[in-house]
Design an enzyme around this catalytic site. Sequence first.
Site, short mmCIF file in Angstrom:
data_model
loop_
_atom_site.label_atom_id
_atom_site.label_comp_id
_atom_site.label_asym_id
_atom_site.label_seq_id
_atom_site.Cartn_x
_atom_site.Cartn_y
_atom_site.Cartn_z
N GLU A 121 0.87 -1.10 -0.11
CA GLU A 121 -0.01 0.06 -0.02
C GLU A 121 0.86 1.38 0.13
O GLU A 121 0.46 2.25 -0.75
CB GLU A 121 -1.00 0.07 1.21
N ASP A 148 -1.96 -4.54 3.61
CA ASP A 148 -1.93 -4.71 4.96
C ASP A 148 -2.82 -6.07 5.74
O ASP A 148 -3.91 -6.20 4.74
CB ASP A 148 -2.43 -3.58 5.87
N ASP A 194 -5.26 -6.98 7.48
CA ASP A 194 -6.63 -6.83 8.17
C ASP A 194 -7.52 -6.70 7.16
O ASP A 194 -7.35 -6.94 5.84
CB ASP A 194 -6.42 -5.65 8.76
N GLU A 209 -9.43 -4.25 5.83
CA GLU A 209 -9.39 -3.45 4.61
C GLU A 209 -8.12 -3.49 3.76
O GLU A 209 -8.29 -3.31 2.58
CB GLU A 209 -8.99 -1.81 5.26
N TYR A 254 3.02 -5.14 13.04
CA TYR A 254 1.87 -4.45 12.61
C TYR A 254 1.12 -3.80 13.57
O TYR A 254 0.98 -4.49 14.56
CB TYR A 254 0.97 -5.27 11.79
N ARG A 301 -1.76 -2.47 14.00
CA ARG A 301 -3.50 -2.36 14.04
C ARG A 301 -3.81 -3.62 14.36
O ARG A 301 -3.93 -4.71 13.72
CB ARG A 301 -3.99 -1.92 12.78
N HIS A 328 -3.03 -11.50 14.47
CA HIS A 328 -1.62 -12.28 14.68
C HIS A 328 -0.99 -12.07 15.88
O HIS A 328 -0.91 -12.88 16.64
CB HIS A 328 -1.02 -11.93 13.43
#
Length: 885
Positions: free
Chosen positions: A9, A82, A84, A86, A313, A315, A360
Amino acid sequence: MAENLVIVESPAKAKTIKKYLGRDFEVLASYGHVRDLVPKEGAVDTDHGYAMKYQVLEKNERHVAAIARALGKSKALYLATDPDREGEAIAWHLKEILDSRGTLDGKDVHRVVFYEITRNAIREAVGQPRGLSMELVNAQQARRALDYLVGFNLSPLLWKKVRRGLSAGRVQSPALRMICEREEEIAAFVAQEYWTIEGEGAHGGQAFPLKLLEYRGEKVEQFSFTNETAAREAENSLRAAAGATATTPGTLRVLAIDRKQRRRNPAPPFTTSTLQQEAARKLGFNARRTMRLAQQLYEGQDIGEGSVGLITYMRTDSVSLAAEAIQEIRAVAARLYGAHEVAEEPRIYKTKSKNAQEAHEAIRPTSAAITPADVEGKIDDDLYRLYALIWKRAVASQMSHAVFDTVAVDLLAGSEGPQRHLLRANGSTLVKPGYIAVYQEGSDDAKADDADHVLPPLQEGDSVSLTQLAASQHFTEPPPRYSEASLVKALEEHGIGRPSTYATIISTLQDREYVEMDNRRFVPTDIGKIVNRFLTHHFHRYVEYGFTAAMEDELDAVSRGEEEWTTPLEKFWKPFIHQVDRIERTVTREQVAQARELGKDPATGKPITVRMGRFGPFVQIGTKDDEEKPRFAGLRPGQKMDAITLADAMELFKLPRTLGETAEGETIIANVGRFGPYVKYGSKYASLKEDDPYTVTLERAREVIRLKKEADANRLIQDFPDAGIQVLNGRYGPYITDKKKNAKIPKDREPKSLTLEECRAMLAAAPERGARFGRFRRGQRAAGATAAAAAAASSPGGDGAQAAAASSAAAPRKGAKKKAPSPDAKPPAAANQRPAGGARARSKASAHAGRNPRRRAKVAPRKTAAGKTRAKTSGVSPGRARGVK
């Protein structure tokens, strides 16, 4: 050309990953979302299975085209967005676009996720690809559709019933309700008086604090003494029992000693929510700043050997750690603090979230061996401070518990019996620091610990001197307003939203001016209270905490494959739109304005009310039914609708003030207009940027007018009055205008030498002024507002809260009848004239007299075409911002 194409991204992340994968891999960035709902009504077709109509985002078309060209020369595509929902949705959208263009024919498509940006993690992920998870994609689509439907229908209703430029969202609105309800609790709070009796004892030359535990055989509670008479009586009784006089101390006898050992365990590693809370408490960072810095730490920083990701990560809802990470953390802790300070067994933290498989791991350093000292001075100070916080929390989570020796000593004043008096001394000693040597978790609104004292050695029967005794008055306090940390904690406890969205929930509330910050605490504004009351009264179900949390649970169920993605939409849509239609028909602006009568005007006997209007809160003399037009005056900065009194209101009607005359004999009047305070001289206006119109003097007004005349003289280069054309100096250089169009003057032309015909030719070739300066073409802006609202309401990750930002002059929904503006929609009497300079000259001090949506947008975070927040700080990745709520 490389045989493998990897899509991430962020370009910052692409650069780091390219270094790790080598020349067989080309790494490109999607720059966030690549596709979004079409910006018009019907993007979510509620009559045909909630079909969603997408289009490629204009801002990212060139990036998609670059990816398609690169893919034509590659054999395999790795979608590495990413890890997740989204990220999964972006990967799916990109695959759909490329497939529709025929560029995927004969190509292998893989999905990989990078939980940390390190050489081993990247290569391992690429070696273990998987397919797209349609469960995660569907959960994101369901959330997207819900947020679009809420924003597209509820925000325009607010524009019509309250004020243009407002917004409501599925998650934003319950958060606003939480802040407003806390303010109501504070307003309704009645303080209660109570008294405490405390003293000081001494033994062996060491003093220590005492508290009254029992009085006349009864346990002392908070409200045992509620007035000074009772407190002084108890104080005198204690002195007499202990034998104390004005010159000599009293004597207490040790009656009982209770010794215990207390253990305190470390907190688990950070989740997104706890990181935001601790960064607010310890570093003073707001949620948005924390997430921006964490994104940079995740994507990679150069600490001497090229860019490397420093944290995993960011989030995540998980508190678990990988076994390898635990092993490394324990080894580093043993090396730095000693093996005896490391927990005997690895600490395993379990996640309560049902969707921990998405997350995770907790947030941790990618390598515990990279200590804060290793990066200090090599990265920005804010990045260093946040990295140190994450590193300390992760390392502390694997260290041994802290051990405290605690002691409670009861001391008798006077003789033992049913009417005895007891005082207590509490002490605590840290015996083994354990994890506290590295990190100690903060707390919100913490009170001082009166047990944190070291007591002298004491035995039962020992005598202790009572050196001091005093009664102190106190009053109960209302619950504290929410800070960012406590609001995030409350949202998480109620299950409202998800931690990755909290930063944008908070920033949206601030951008819409629903809340203000006072000593780093949230205070609802007048417009925030009005919006909250409207929503809680007419849409109570949809801003109820349980409903919002239940909806999040349903979306989680979709992500786990337990429920079809259209199921939550079917449950939500029909009752919701029926309620919107009913409120639109039956509720008037006057009802929503929530007028409050302050009293009667002494001069006319007419009622004076305070209410919310289109341009902000104002007071009004008279009603719309009176033969004479009502008089209006906007509230001054700092004045609140709930607190303004009749006397305050009467002061507001002292404007306009006639100050005197200019040297040319023009009358000077001070006033407040829609765009702020100003002075009028003749038929012209000059904005008051620093002065108060209620107190500005004639001399100061003349000075402001002189400066305005000088600026106007310097601004005008040429004037063709018969043609209505002028050549002016503007903020960005000289230009030509006829009040309808603006034309830029070529750099090789001298503005003073332009002829009338040349000016006409340049204006004819210029675009319509309204296309760039919407405030001059409100009609055209309003005509396209519904489409603009759709685009904003459907911004990726949004909950519809951005819909109102698309246009501050939105067209009414279908079927709505046009009505003549009511008096409360008019600007205050002081605002009937628009000052020269308009929004450009509007000062912050005039904010409460009249809002300007375009001006407000200038201080808001910059938005992309998709409505996503972009940070303006240099070096920030242009990657996707999350969950606009």
